[in-house]
Write an enzyme that holds these catalytic residues in place. Structure first.
Site, PDB file in Angstrom:
ATOM      1  N   THR A  54      -2.940 -35.832  44.634  1.00 48.16           N
ATOM      2  CA  THR A  54      -4.205 -36.418  44.204  1.00 48.16           C
ATOM      3  C   THR A  54      -4.635 -37.488  45.183  1.00 48.16           C
ATOM      4  OG1 THR A  54      -3.573 -36.106  41.913  1.00 48.16           O
ATOM      5  CG2 THR A  54      -5.299 -37.708  42.312  1.00 48.16           C
ATOM      6  N   ARG A  98      -3.656 -25.574  33.157  1.00 52.52           N
ATOM      7  CA  ARG A  98      -3.245 -26.954  32.863  1.00 52.52           C
ATOM      8  C   ARG A  98      -4.192 -27.945  33.572  1.00 52.52           C
ATOM      9  NH1 ARG A  98      -2.013 -31.565  36.216  1.00 52.52           N
ATOM     10  NH2 ARG A  98      -0.593 -32.917  35.070  1.00 52.52           N
ATOM     11  N   VAL A  99      -4.607 -28.967  32.854  1.00 54.30           N
ATOM     12  CA  VAL A  99      -5.450 -30.013  33.436  1.00 54.30           C
ATOM     13  C   VAL A  99      -4.768 -31.351  33.183  1.00 54.30           C
ATOM     14  CG1 VAL A  99      -7.704 -31.149  33.331  1.00 54.30           C
ATOM     15  CG2 VAL A  99      -7.563 -28.660  33.138  1.00 54.30           C
ATOM     16  N   GLY A 100      -4.738 -32.200  34.194  1.00 58.89           N
ATOM     17  CA  GLY A 100      -4.096 -33.511  34.062  1.00 58.89           C
ATOM     18  C   GLY A 100      -5.101 -34.626  33.884  1.00 58.89           C
ATOM     19  N   ASP A 101      -4.702 -35.817  34.271  1.00 57.66           N
ATOM     20  CA  ASP A 101      -5.515 -37.017  34.041  1.00 57.66           C
ATOM     21  C   ASP A 101      -6.720 -37.146  34.975  1.00 57.66           C
ATOM     22  OD1 ASP A 101      -3.540 -37.309  36.143  1.00 57.66           O
ATOM     23  OD2 ASP A 101      -4.233 -39.388  36.314  1.00 57.66           O
ATOM     24  N   THR A 148      -2.649 -42.102  39.579  1.00 63.17           N
ATOM     25  CA  THR A 148      -2.078 -40.921  40.217  1.00 63.17           C
ATOM     26  C   THR A 148      -0.617 -40.842  39.806  1.00 63.17           C
ATOM     27  OG1 THR A 148      -1.612 -39.809  42.325  1.00 63.17           O
ATOM     28  CG2 THR A 148      -1.664 -42.194  42.377  1.00 63.17           C
ATOM     29  N   GLY A 149      -0.106 -39.614  39.805  1.00 59.94           N
ATOM     30  CA  GLY A 149       1.263 -39.409  39.329  1.00 59.94           C
ATOM     31  C   GLY A 149       1.235 -38.403  38.195  1.00 59.94           C
ATOM     32  N   GLY A 162       0.223 -36.569  35.320  1.00 58.59           N
ATOM     33  CA  GLY A 162      -1.044 -36.604  34.590  1.00 58.59           C
ATOM     34  C   GLY A 162      -0.902 -36.589  33.086  1.00 58.59           C
TER      35      GLY A 162
HETATM   36  N1  ASP Z   1      -2.290 -36.959  38.417  1.00 59.96           N
HETATM   37  C1  ASP Z   1      -2.278 -35.628  38.976  1.00 59.96           C
HETATM   38  C2  ASP Z   1      -2.150 -34.637  37.848  1.00 59.96           C
HETATM   39  O1  ASP Z   1      -1.280 -34.816  37.012  1.00 59.96           O
HETATM   40  C3  ASP Z   1      -1.207 -35.388  39.984  1.00 59.96           C
HETATM   41  C4  ASP Z   1      -1.005 -36.454  41.062  1.00 59.96           C
HETATM   42  O2  ASP Z   1      -1.499 -37.571  40.946  1.00 59.96           O
HETATM   43  O3  ASP Z   1      -0.310 -36.155  42.032  1.00 59.96           O
HETATM   44  O4  ASP Z   1      -2.858 -33.659  37.823  1.00 59.96           O
END
Ligand code: ASP
Length: 286
Positions: free
Chosen positions: A151, A178-181, A201-202, A204
């Protein structure tokens, strides 16, 4: 004075330099952040976002992006979009040209084509090889979950105006759909000119459960500095979400007067900062 922030060493540098170039040649903050994320998305050598990033478990690349203006909460996002780049430009179209906040999946792809985006192959030989390797031994996902960032999240500030934006390929080898943050307002990004902006980030799932970006902005509204606000978000996550201790989760923030902070649940986090064309990368350690 214009301040721009961008996450992670390699893609962050590509994004922040392109964003500043746009700003320096007369672009607004929305133009600058869009240009920054688009540059990182379109660079096939960055295995992080956009073209040539890591696909889902079935080998398809599904991209998410979001953008938000702090003056009036105007925002737009897309999620689980296939074969379209840059998705940050599509998110901007949702923000400016529709009455909606998010368009998802196949319908987002169709909307992009209607708007003149050319569908294209977004996988490269390199990421297909990595996916095949993962498919042979899926326990490798653990390694990726803990080490790979996918991200780029950016914050911009100029004369009291703020914009936040993010682009991601999501977690590597994620379940399709799948959808994250990152495309979720309040989770992956948030901006409010009355207070400040924040991004994440990280992992999600954990960042979304924590509504991390909104929480950081609301802590700043209560009078905390961006650094203290981010630390409080991370402390809250560690206390209430045990999984967040095992997976890297980062939140970073900027107040409306340009103060910056960041915190992470584990390991370290690199943040690029550009102040009127002066670039610097800062590392925050858990
Ligand atoms: N936050 C992102 C997600 O979970 C991944 C990332 O930040 O590397 O989709």
């Amino acid at each position: 004075m214009t301040t721009i922030l961008s996450t992670w060493k390699e893609p962050g540098e590509v994004a922040i330099r392109a964003a500043w170039k746009k700003r320096d040649t007369g672009g607004g903050l929305v133009d600058a952040l869009e240009a920054g994320l688009a540059a990182a998305e379109l660079d096939p050598n960055l295995i992080m976002i956009g073209l040539g990033s890591l696909p889902n478990a079935e080998g398809d690349l599904e991209l998410d992006a979001s953008i938000m203006r702090g003056s009036d909460y105007l925002c737009g996002a897309v999620c689980a979009v296939r074969n379209i780049v840059p998705v940050i430009s599509l998110a901007r179209k949702v923000m400016e040209d529709t009455p909606h906040v998010m368009i998802a999946g196949e319908q987002a792809r169709r909307y992009a084509i209607e708007q003149g985006f050319e569908p294209r192959q977004t996988l490269t030989g390199e990421v297909i090889a990595r996916w095949e390797e993962w498919r042979e031994s899926p326990e490798r996902i653990k390694v990726y979950e803990h080490t790979h960032s996918d991200t780029v999240t950016m914050l911009g500030l100029s004369e009291g105006k703020m914009v936040a934006a993010s682009s991601t390929s999501g977690l590597p080898f994620k379940q399709p759909g799948r959808v994250g943050d990152s495309p979720i307002f309040g989770a992956g990004i948030y901006a409010d000119d009355e207070v400040g902006s924040a991004g994440a980030t990280g992992n999600g799932e954990e960042l979304w459960k924590a509504v991390a970006s909104f929480r950081a902005v609301e802590f700043m509204r209560q009078g905390m500095s961006p650094q203290v606000a981010c630390e409080r978000v991370i402390e809250h996550m560690i206390r209430r979400q045990p999984r967040a201790q095992e997976l890297p989760c980062v939140v970073f923030a900027m107040s409306r007067d340009g103060e910056i902070g960041a915190a992470t649940t584990k390991d370290q986090f690199d943040l690029w900062i550009c102040q009127d064309g002066e670039f610097e990368m800062k590392t925050f350690v858990a």
